[in-house]
Write an enzyme that holds these catalytic residues in place. Sequence first.
Site, PDB file in Angstrom:
ATOM      1  N   ASP A 115      15.782  58.702  50.755  1.00 46.31           N
ATOM      2  CA  ASP A 115      17.054  58.751  50.041  1.00 46.31           C
ATOM      3  C   ASP A 115      16.749  58.485  48.554  1.00 46.31           C
ATOM      4  OD1 ASP A 115      19.782  58.698  49.420  1.00 46.31           O
ATOM      5  OD2 ASP A 115      19.944  56.565  49.866  1.00 46.31           O
ATOM      6  N   ASP A 117      19.457  57.368  45.517  1.00 41.51           N
ATOM      7  CA  ASP A 117      20.189  56.225  44.947  1.00 41.51           C
ATOM      8  C   ASP A 117      20.108  55.010  45.864  1.00 41.51           C
ATOM      9  OD1 ASP A 117      21.891  57.302  42.484  1.00 41.51           O
ATOM     10  OD2 ASP A 117      21.895  58.849  44.035  1.00 41.51           O
ATOM     11  N   ASP A 307      19.459  53.660  52.290  1.00 39.19           N
ATOM     12  CA  ASP A 307      20.195  52.406  52.109  1.00 39.19           C
ATOM     13  C   ASP A 307      21.659  52.458  52.500  1.00 39.19           C
ATOM     14  OD1 ASP A 307      21.013  54.033  49.876  1.00 39.19           O
ATOM     15  OD2 ASP A 307      21.760  52.197  48.948  1.00 39.19           O
TER      16      ASP A 307
END
Length: 367
Positions: A115, A117, A307
Site C-alpha cells: 500500500d 499512504d 494499513d
Amino acid sequence: MTNQNVVVSDAKGLAIAVAVANQSLFSSAPGGCITISRNKLQRLETGGGGARISAWVDSMRASSPPRTTKSITSSNLISQDEEKSSWTLRHPSALSMFEQITNASKGKQIVMFLDYDGTLSPIVEDPDRAYMSNEMRKAVRAVARYFPTAIVSGRCRDKVYSFVRLAELYYAGSHGMDIKGPSKCSKYKNGNESVLCQPATEFLPMVDEVYKILLEKTKSIPGSRVEHNKFCISVHFRCVDEKSWAALAEQVRLVINEYPKLRLTQGRKVLEIRPTIKWDKGKALEFLLESLGYANSNEVLPVYIGDDRTDEDAFKVLRERGQGFGILVSKVPKETSASYSLQEPSEVKNFLRRLVKWKRLSMRREY
C-alpha cells in the site's frame, strides 16, 4: 480466476487504496468492501435530521480501521497494555517473526504488494504532499530487484507513480481498478510487462461528471478537498473543522443518491466514491498473481503490507488461499485478517531492508 472485463495491451509500465466504516452506517458489500448501502442512504435522507447527522459524523470519526471489539466490550476489565499484548500475540511483529516468514518462502517466489499512504509514506494533511522518503524509495527499489513488486493504492495510478518514481514496479491505482505492468523490462520469466487491467472503464464519464459536481457542492466548506482518482473520487475531510463534517457529508450524500451505479465507502479521513463493480484490492492481488504466472501455483509466497480497511480484502484473499502473509501497519490493536503487524512506515522500511539482506545472503550460499 476469471478475467472478466480485463484488457491486455502492449502498454508498458501498477498503484491500489483504502476504506473504513462505522458498522451502524456501513455494511459489507460483495468482495468484502465496507460500503454504505443505498437503503441506508435513503433512510438517512428521510429520517430525522439529528439522527442523520449523528450517524454520519460518528462514521466519519471512525475513519480508520476499527479497534478490536474486545477493546469496547471489555474496556473496564483489562488495561490497554493487556489488550495490546493480547493482540500482539495474535498478530506479532513481522520483524520479530522474520525468520518464520523467510522459512515459509523456501522453494517459493516471494511477490511483494505494498500500500502507499500510511505504509510507504506517512499520513499527511495535504494528500498532494504525501511524499515517500529517499530511504524508503531505495528500500523499495532494492526489493524490486529480487522480488516482483506492486504498489497498491486508492489513488489514481499516475499520482502514485509520481510519488514512487520506480519504473520496474507494477502499479494498481483506483482501488485496483487501474493496473499496469512495469515500463522497465522485468527479469522475471513469468512476468507480463504488457499487463493492463481496467475493469471499470465504462464508468469514466460518470466519475468525471460526479467529480465536477462535488467540486462545486463542497467549495463552500473550508478545508474540504475533492481528488479525482480516475476511476473513483476521494473527498478529504482531514482539514475540515469537525463542526462542518455533517454539512460535507450531506452534500456528498445528496450527490451520490442520484447515481445508483456508484457507491460510497470511507477511509482515513476521506469519503470514497467508486463504481459498484465487484473489484477490490483482493481481486487486484489475484489478477496480478495470475499475470505473473502464479494463479494456481504452490511456488509463490505473496506478502501484502497495508494499513487500512481496504487492505483487508487482500489479507482475506491470502488467508483463503492458505498462501502468503498479510502485514497490518498500525500502532493500535485493530480487527484484521493480517497475520503479522508493523507499527509505522519506518518499520516497513526496516522490514524491506532486512528482506533484501536475507535474499542477498541466501543467493551467496547457493553459489
